[in-house]
Enzyme design. Sequence first.
Site, short mmCIF file in Angstrom:
data_model
loop_
_atom_site.label_atom_id
_atom_site.label_comp_id
_atom_site.label_asym_id
_atom_site.label_seq_id
_atom_site.Cartn_x
_atom_site.Cartn_y
_atom_site.Cartn_z
CG HIS A 1 52.75 -9.74 41.08
ND1 HIS A 1 54.01 -10.09 40.73
CD2 HIS A 1 52.26 -10.79 41.80
CE1 HIS A 1 54.30 -11.29 41.19
NE2 HIS A 1 53.25 -11.72 41.85
CG ASN B 1 56.80 -14.35 39.73
OD1 ASN B 1 57.42 -14.32 40.78
ND2 ASN B 1 55.49 -14.48 39.69
#
Length: 322
Positions: free
Chosen positions: A176, A227
């Site tokens: 990511h 996140n």
Amino acid sequence: MTIGLEHHAATGTVPGSAPGPATGTDRVPAIGSGTVRPIDRIGVIGAGSMGRGIAETALRGGLPVTLCDTTGSALASARRTIEKGLLKSVDKGTLEAGQVEPMLALLTTTATTADLAGQPLVVEAVPELVDLKHAVLGAVEELLDADAVLASNTSSIPISTLAGRLRRPERFLGLHFFIPVPRMDLVEVIPSLATAPEVTAAARDLAGNRLGKIAVVVGDSPGFLVNRLLVPYVMAGVRMYEAGYASAEDIDTAMKLGAGHPMGPLELCDLIGLDIIRDAGDAIWAETRDPAAVVPGVLRRMCDLGRLGRKTGRGFHDYTDR
């Protein structure tokens, strides 16, 4: 996709070796899968903001890149954006003018998925739609050798969900990156319970030593690390805007001046893309039922109208004249 705050710089951590608490993946051993071929080139599928950013970062690290997308216009735009990014670095003095052409020469663009065959690593960077990712990852896996690594740049979909339909889940993990990829130092490396330890080690080594990033290994939980913390924060800002507590400008100004952030929560939404924020919130909510991740109605309506932020010229702020 991804999300990040640009002011979080490295604090003396050696790239690729950031320490951290044990995760679930440390406690549940994965099935070994043999050796990992040296990653001396990569494939990227998806030429949007994340895919082109990953490609540019790899080029800067001296790796040949095959960038694949089914849309020719996306590939042409990606090449222009990558060249522009490299030239901007020349203007800033962080690259020599003579380095640009050799880097661009390492880039191959293609609309044919079969051209990814034989890559030691392919990173999937298509939109955050589970069915689309399943289809793309399954098709790419069939092209790769048994010692290759397949990765997803998903920002919120559990890696185990994506691994469940693959023939070799032990060769798959999450990588990511954060937008804008060439400038953001962090990469989250997310193994599933099935990911072989040597695959995780190879991905971490690539991120830290070839791509010049700081890699952290994160357990396979909704939203991963950044996140999971950040989505509730930006959703809170959207809810305050929706309720009329303050204007978008004042909400962002308050967080910049009061909390020292480089941009406020609504500016950050515009940078990332409101559709991506929406999808991340939905994914975290689906797994956790955390009310802090619930997507406010105003954000959904803006997405319906195509007001997705900087990439469309309008979101919480207007970018048409910028």
